[in-house]
Scaffold this motif. Structure first.
Motif, mmCIF file in Angstrom:
data_model
loop_
_atom_site.group_PDB
_atom_site.id
_atom_site.type_symbol
_atom_site.label_atom_id
_atom_site.label_comp_id
_atom_site.label_asym_id
_atom_site.label_seq_id
_atom_site.Cartn_x
_atom_site.Cartn_y
_atom_site.Cartn_z
ATOM 1 N N TRP B 172 0.998 -1.213 0.259
ATOM 2 C CA TRP B 172 0.090 0.011 -0.035
ATOM 3 C C TRP B 172 0.898 1.342 0.037
ATOM 4 O O TRP B 172 0.664 2.343 -0.583
ATOM 5 C CB TRP B 172 -0.929 0.092 1.233
ATOM 6 C CG TRP B 172 -2.229 -0.683 1.226
ATOM 7 C CD1 TRP B 172 -2.525 -1.916 1.584
ATOM 8 C CD2 TRP B 172 -3.198 -0.287 0.104
ATOM 9 N NE1 TRP B 172 -3.869 -2.071 1.146
ATOM 10 C CE2 TRP B 172 -4.406 -1.213 0.086
ATOM 11 C CE3 TRP B 172 -3.514 0.729 -1.073
ATOM 12 C CZ2 TRP B 172 -5.335 -1.406 -0.560
ATOM 13 C CZ3 TRP B 172 -4.466 0.678 -1.385
ATOM 14 C CH2 TRP B 172 -5.560 -0.091 -1.422
ATOM 15 N N GLY B 173 1.843 1.326 0.778
ATOM 16 C CA GLY B 173 2.909 2.236 0.825
ATOM 17 C C GLY B 173 3.529 2.587 -0.379
ATOM 18 O O GLY B 173 3.544 3.643 -0.967
ATOM 19 N N ARG B 175 2.311 1.819 -3.435
ATOM 20 C CA ARG B 175 1.365 2.325 -4.235
ATOM 21 C C ARG B 175 0.788 3.650 -3.780
ATOM 22 O O ARG B 175 0.751 4.531 -5.171
ATOM 23 C CB ARG B 175 -0.176 1.371 -4.154
ATOM 24 C CG ARG B 175 -1.184 1.770 -4.904
ATOM 25 C CD ARG B 175 -2.643 1.229 -4.540
ATOM 26 N NE ARG B 175 -3.538 1.543 -5.516
ATOM 27 C CZ ARG B 175 -4.463 2.483 -5.395
ATOM 28 N NH1 ARG B 175 -4.195 3.445 -4.470
ATOM 29 N NH2 ARG B 175 -5.203 2.682 -6.313
ATOM 30 N N GLU B 176 0.974 4.013 -2.663
ATOM 31 C CA GLU B 176 0.477 5.406 -2.458
ATOM 32 C C GLU B 176 1.800 6.353 -2.937
ATOM 33 O O GLU B 176 1.626 7.356 -3.581
ATOM 34 C CB GLU B 176 0.372 5.741 -0.871
ATOM 35 C CG GLU B 176 -0.629 5.110 -0.326
ATOM 36 C CD GLU B 176 -2.013 5.562 -1.082
ATOM 37 O OE1 GLU B 176 -2.614 4.446 -1.181
ATOM 38 O OE2 GLU B 176 -2.247 6.619 -1.194
ATOM 39 N N LEU B 178 3.783 5.722 -5.622
ATOM 40 C CA LEU B 178 3.656 5.984 -6.976
ATOM 41 C C LEU B 178 2.474 6.438 -7.551
ATOM 42 O O LEU B 178 2.278 6.949 -8.690
ATOM 43 C CB LEU B 178 3.908 4.250 -7.610
ATOM 44 C CG LEU B 178 5.117 3.630 -7.363
ATOM 45 C CD1 LEU B 178 5.097 2.073 -7.541
ATOM 46 C CD2 LEU B 178 6.283 4.216 -8.048
#
Lengths: 393, 777
Positions: B172-173, B175-176, B178
């Motif tokens: 998730w991190g 993804r955030e 990017l």
């Protein structure tokens, strides 16, 4: 406008949601909003656009933050506060060095002080995450400037908390605190929240009987483009790439996508561009080839069949397949009664059948297979539907 | 390019820049698309999915060069290159710090040493921080640099799946990070399908623009091989592409259209004249690390399933696979589908139903597996045959087979020859190869190995006599080797086409015992050798090996065909064979007083030999030779035999002035006329119902002696007159009917012993070649 697949879009790449933007902007003047929608619909892009809009209009300080990476309350608060501190007015609220020193040395501060600043040094076990958040939001509320705080992927955190504490106590404590935050008297006029997510926060709160913790939120759903918006979207995309994409071809793309979310349109457009190779103008034949190329990604589509077994186990996975097969036959999907009928032979008892169908639909919706639209359950992806129809129905 | 360019199979990052660019041919449209996307601002992340050898790493490397060489991009973007596997990544900070390192390297390469030093200093500082601060600090160092310089940072990450697996709890991190507008573009490559990008609940669900690097189209594959040929200066490969599209097609199918495989097998194309066996061995050797790695990375159950699929060779159903692996069919189905997802297996519709079969997509991977898995020589032979069929076109197989037969035995192994025999489509060629292989096996291998390679109780039963013959001749050679005084005559005995095997055994035995009599035998052998020299040394050598029987031992049409196939001048050989059996006929027919068993056996043998040879030669379309022999029999006064030969030819083949046999036909009838058989000839034409089709010839025969043609219609009269003139023309080489035939039989090469079947036949004096051709209308 650029062909962007996957990443949230901003600026000129954000297109086609004028009505939604206006509506959401209007609602958030007066209410907090719970924005739920399936993944890849464009929630984040819409929130970013709203942030940009309120900033340009100077109608509010827009703050966008995704808390997907947070796995506990402290991380949640830190993410939100960090986003606030990055705004110009928010910079002033950043904790000073002394407070930071105190925090590092484990001194505890007394619980929530709603009005005013200042703190007492005591040994009371007030959660650290509450302390700073309360302070900051109190300060925000008293600034006199409207704030629009958009928190994305909150349900992910809530689910994480629920998994860590299946009793629901922790979830309740968090959601209750957050509700109190939203209900700060000083913040009534100046603080607005939009809580967004793709996983069903409402399902979690229902399950743990926590609906009272979110009953202050206006439930607002983001759906697909209208046909007209999708058409304009594609026209604009084509213009950005100097491609001649006539109305028939745009219509064909929409037909293939079926559920007209920007992501699906972008994917098909991208595949069509690939077929054109920068030299050949788009055509119906090239579009067909593009669709075939997308459908030939067996690994991608086979996954969806395989995971039914993981999601349901036997024999429910077969029930799920039967229901998906029924949905696949019509691009508009199937009604609840038709879906129940599709499993009648395996589940003869009507009550059990209704319960089984409801549960399966719930999972299929949560797992991205189906969406609800106009009283019917339909495939979220037109390509997946076609694949399903060709391979399995 | 003044030097041949470097090419590489497994390590494209070792290629010089110019060679990387020059050799990059396929996937051009994808490269252009990625470059275009970056030029437009790089607002999305890309994922390249393709199995090993599909060209992902090469594409990433080429993209880096494209960014640096594009006028617009080189100012606005920096490619960050990483090692193929980032094994050091355990936390998000490791990944971001790797990115900062890569940026430092890129700055150094551009000559920005100050920038590099600054970044390295910040890395040192970041590494001192606690983990929860290290990751955001590293990311900030990266994105801060990008923001200050207003450049895109293009992260070219190979084996992205490895990193995502390591950062499973931090996706998730990732993804955030990017998702934000922070000038980071991730272009990742993965060889296996990423569940993270498809699982709905996954942070990276549908996050990438996915590009599947599948099989190259045939056109692209051809372009790849052609470019490799140009780069390496391989004119042979260019010639194959130009002149042998079928060969390339086979190569394409064999490689599954994968760039790495194409590069490997293209090198083999260049070895046009080499034996296929060494081609295969070389390829297997080169490919072993590659295929072994692909197999080893499968989970245990996957390996079991692939093993069953590979051993089956042909498409296998899930049920069959479950039976062979003794695993639950549901489990096997799941594994099969997983392997399809990985691109290792493909689904094939099975004929006659709705069932699906599974097989390895890369057929050469299957060949590799089977060659390694098969311990039994017979099994390896089977797979070698499959390889030949896949790798070579039918024309190429036939060409190679003929080349093997033209060369002396030993230029290819017996296994190779056997495999070629199984692979070639032409039955006659196959038979010859089998005969060659059988004799080679006798020379090379132990009997138990022969039994393993040949199914002597079944499909290869016809090779048993060949093996026996070859063994006998081998023993004779061994015996002759012990008799130095027979060193010159021994080989001639073994090579003789007119001594049966039993005669050769007897002759060798007697010569070994009665050395002084070799002179007579030597003279006779020399005469026979001269007489039959036109048959060619290749045929003699084959007889000596036992590949084909000598003439008296012929029993089947296949043996006649094999013999004719080896003869240097097949037409002459056919004529000689016919003369030989004519002599036998004559020998048997003349000696009517003899009634003993030996005589009858001899007569039976001659009769069978005669029938086999005549029938075989007709089957092989040597009708002219048969007609020539018929003419010979007319001259010998053997009208019944001549008529029988003529009947066989004219009933079997349509003969007319337009066909090539017409000249020989005219010759035959002329001989009949010259030998006083005009009426019989005319009756033969009537009997065969050819008097209408051959009207001028028929009327000419009827007009012989009378020259009365006035009853004929004008359009028939002229051709008839021409033919009549030919039929009646006296040729000084042709004796009139009252004279004895000028032909003499060849000197007998029979030994002094009493082997009746070996008495030499008489030979026709004339070679069975048409004389001056009469032009018939």
């Amino acid at each position: 406008m650029r062909n962007v697949v996957g990443k949230p879009v901003t600026g000129s790449n954000f297109f086609g949601r004028e009505q939604e933007l206006e509506e959401l902007g209007e609602i958030t003047r007066d209410e907090h909003v719970l924005l739920l929608a399936p993944r890849r619909v464009g929630k984040t892009s819409l929130l970013l656009a709203l942030q940009s809009e309120v900033s340009q209009e100077r109608s509010a300080i827009g703050v966008y933050v995704s808390v997907a990476a947070a796995t506990n309350e402290l991380q949640f608060v830190r993410s939100v506060l960090q986003a606030i501190y990055e705004t110009r007015p928010g910079k002033r609220l950043k904790p000073n060095v002394i407070a930071a020193w105190l925090r590092r040395h484990g001194r505890r501060l007394k619980g929530v002080k709603v009005a005013g600043t200042g703190f007492d040094l005591e040994g009371a076990p007030t959660p650290e995450w509450q302390e700073e958040a309360d302070k900051v939001f109190t300060a925000l509320a008293t600034m006199g400037t409207p704030w629009l705080i958009m928190i994305d992927e909150l349900p992910t955190l809530v689910l994480s908390l629920a998994r860590q504490d299946p009793s629901g106590a922790r979830v309740r404590a968090f959601l209750q605190w957050f509700r109190n935050l939203r209900q700060l008297p000083l913040g009534t006029e100046s603080l607005r929240f939009v809580l967004a997510g793709s996983i069903g926060l409402d399902n979690v709160t229902n399950r743990h009987r926590l609906t009272d913790t979110i009953n202050d939120l206006r439930d607002w759903r983001l759906g697909p483009f209208s046909r007209e918006s999708a058409d304009r979207f594609l026209a604009e995309l084509a213009r950005g790439y100097q491609l001649e994409l006539g109305p028939e071809l745009r219509g064909a793309i929409c037909d293939h996508a079926e559920w007209l979310i920007p992501y699906h349109l972008q994917v098909i457009f991208s595949a069509l561009r690939e077929q054109c190779g920068g030299r050949t103008p788009p055509s119906a034949a090239l579009l067909d080839r593009a669709i075939e190329a997308l459908l030939s990604r067996k690994a991608y589509f086979a996954y969806w069949d395989e995971r039914l077994h993981d999601a349901f186990g036997a024999p429910e996975d077969d029930l799920a397949r039967a229901m998906l097969a029924t949905c696949a036959r019509d691009p508009r999907g199937a009604t609840a009664s038709a879906l129940q009928q599709s499993i009648a032979r395996e589940v003869p008892n009507p009550r059990e059948r209704a319960a089984a169908a409801a549960w399966i639909l719930d999972v299929l919706g949560n797992d991205g297979y189906l969406v609800d639209e106009a009283g019917r359950s339909r495939f979220r992806s037109g390509l997946l539907r076609r694949y399903w129809l060709s391979q399995l129905a | 390019m003044s030097r041949a360019a470097t090419t590489t199979t497994y390590n494209p990052h070792l290629l010089p820049r110019a060679d990387l660019v020059a050799s990059f041919v396929a996937r051009r449209s994808l490269l252009d698309e990625l470059v275009d996307d970056l030029c437009r601002g790089g607002h999305q992340h890309h994922l390249l999915v393709g199995s090993r050898g599909s060209g992902k790493t090469t594409l990433l490397l080429r993209l880096a060069v494209a960014i640096e060489e594009d006028k617009k991009l080189e100012r606005s973007a920096i490619p960050l290159r990483f090692p193929e596997e980032q094994y050091n990544v355990a936390r998000p900070s490791d990944f971001w710090l790797n990115c900062v390192d890569a940026l430092a390297d890129a700055l150094d390469a551009r000559g920005d040493h100050a920038g590099r030093r600054k970044l390295e200093a910040s890395v040192e500082a970041i590494e001192q921080l606690p983990e929860d601060e290290r990751s955001p600090a590293a990311l900030e160092a990266l994105t801060g640099w990008a923001k200050r310089t207003d450049k895109l940072l293009v992260l070219l990450v190979d084996n992205l799946g490895l990193i995502l697996e390591r950062l499973r709890d931090s996706q998730w991190g990732l993804r955030e990070a990017l998702s934000q507008d922070n000038r980071l573009v991730l272009i990742g490559a993965t060889s296996t399908f990423l569940e993270e990008s498809t699982a709905y609940e996954s942070p990276l669900y549908d996050f990438f623009n996915v590009h599947e690097l599948g099989q190259l189209s045939e056109e692209d594959a051809r372009a790849v091989v052609a470019q490799l040929a140009r780069l390496t200066g391989s004119t042979e490969v260019e010639a194959v592409l130009e002149n042998d599209p079928g060969r390339f097609k086979a190569l394409y199918v064999l490689t599954g259209g994968m760039p790495r495989m194409l590069a490997l097998l293209a090198g083999v194309l260049a070895q046009d004249s080499g034996p296929a066996e060494s081609d295969l061995e070389q390829m297997l050797d080169q490919l072993t690390p590659y295929y072994k790695a692909r197999f080893d990375e499968l989970p245990a159950q996957g390996q079991l399933v692939v093993n069953a699929v590979a051993l089956h060779w042909y498409p296998i159903t899930a049920a069959e696979c479950a039976e062979r692996t003794r695993l639950d069919v549901n489990l096997v189905s799941a594994q099969l589908n997983r392997l399809v997802k990985l691109g290792l297996l493909g689904k094939v519709s099975l004929p006659g139903g709705s069932k699906l079969g599974f097989q390895l997509v890369e057929r050469f991977f299957n060949v590799w597996y089977l060659m390694r898995a098969s311990r039994r020589a017979r099994q390896r032979l089977v797979w070698f045959v499959e390889f030949l069929r896949m790798f070579y076109s039918e024309e190429e197989l036939s060409r190679r087979a003929q080349a093997v037969l033209d060369r002396a035995p030993g230029s290819a192994s017996s296994t190779h020859v056997l495999a070629l025999a199984a692979a070639v489509p032409d039955a006659a060629l196959r038979r010859r190869l089998e005969l060659r292989a059988a004799t080679m096996l006798v020379e090379e291998i132990r009997p138990e190995a022969i039994r393993e390679l040949l199914d002597l109780g079944g499909a290869d039963a016809h090779l048993s006599p060949v093996l026996d013959r070859a063994r006998t001749l081998k023993e004779l050679r061994a015996r002759l080797a012990r008799e130095p005084e027979l060193s010159d005559i021994g080989p001639e005995i073994l090579r003789s086409p007119i001594l049966s095997l039993s005669t050769k055994i007897s002759v060798v035995g007697e010569l070994a015992r009665e050395g002084p009599k070799t002179a007579a035998v030597r003279r006779n052998l020399e005469r026979a050798t001269r007489a039959f020299s036109l048959l060619g040394d290749r045929l003699f050598a084959a007889i000596a090996r036992g590949e084909v029987p000598s003439v008296p031992d012929i029993t089947t049409s296949d043996e006649v065909a094999a013999l004719m196939g080896l003869a240097e001048h097949p037409f002459i050989a056919a004529t000689m064979l016919l003369a030989y059996v004519a002599g036998y006929q004559s020998f048997v027919g003349d000696d009517r007083g003899r009634v003993d068993d030996a005589y009858r056996r001899s007569a039976d043998a001659c009769s069978r030999l005669h029938d086999v040879i005549v029938r075989s030669l007709l089957d092989l379309n040597f009708s002219s030779a048969v007609l020539g022999s018929a003419a010979g029999f007319v001259e010998l006064g053997k009208w019944e035999v001549a008529r029988d030969y003529a009947r066989k030819v004219f009933r079997r083949f349509v003969v007319s002035p337009e066909t090539t046999t017409w000249d020989q036909t005219i010759w035959f009838f002329r001989t009949c006329v010259q030998r006083g058989r005009t009426n019989e000839a005319a009756e033969l034409v009537e009997e065969l119902g050819l008097n209408d089709r051959w009207l001028p010839l028929y009327e000419a025969l009827r007009a012989v002696g009378s020259d009365r043609l006035d009853r004929l219609a004008p359009e028939v009269r002229m051709p008839t007159a021409e033919l009549l003139e030919i039929l009646q023309r006296t040729d000084p080489d042709v004796a009139p009917a009252s004279k004895a035939p000028a032909s003499k039989a060849p000197a007998s090469t029979a030994p002094a012993s009493k082997a009746p079947a070996s008495k030499a036949p008489k030979r026709s004096a004339k070679k069975a070649q048409p004389r001056k051709r009469a032009r018939a209308k």
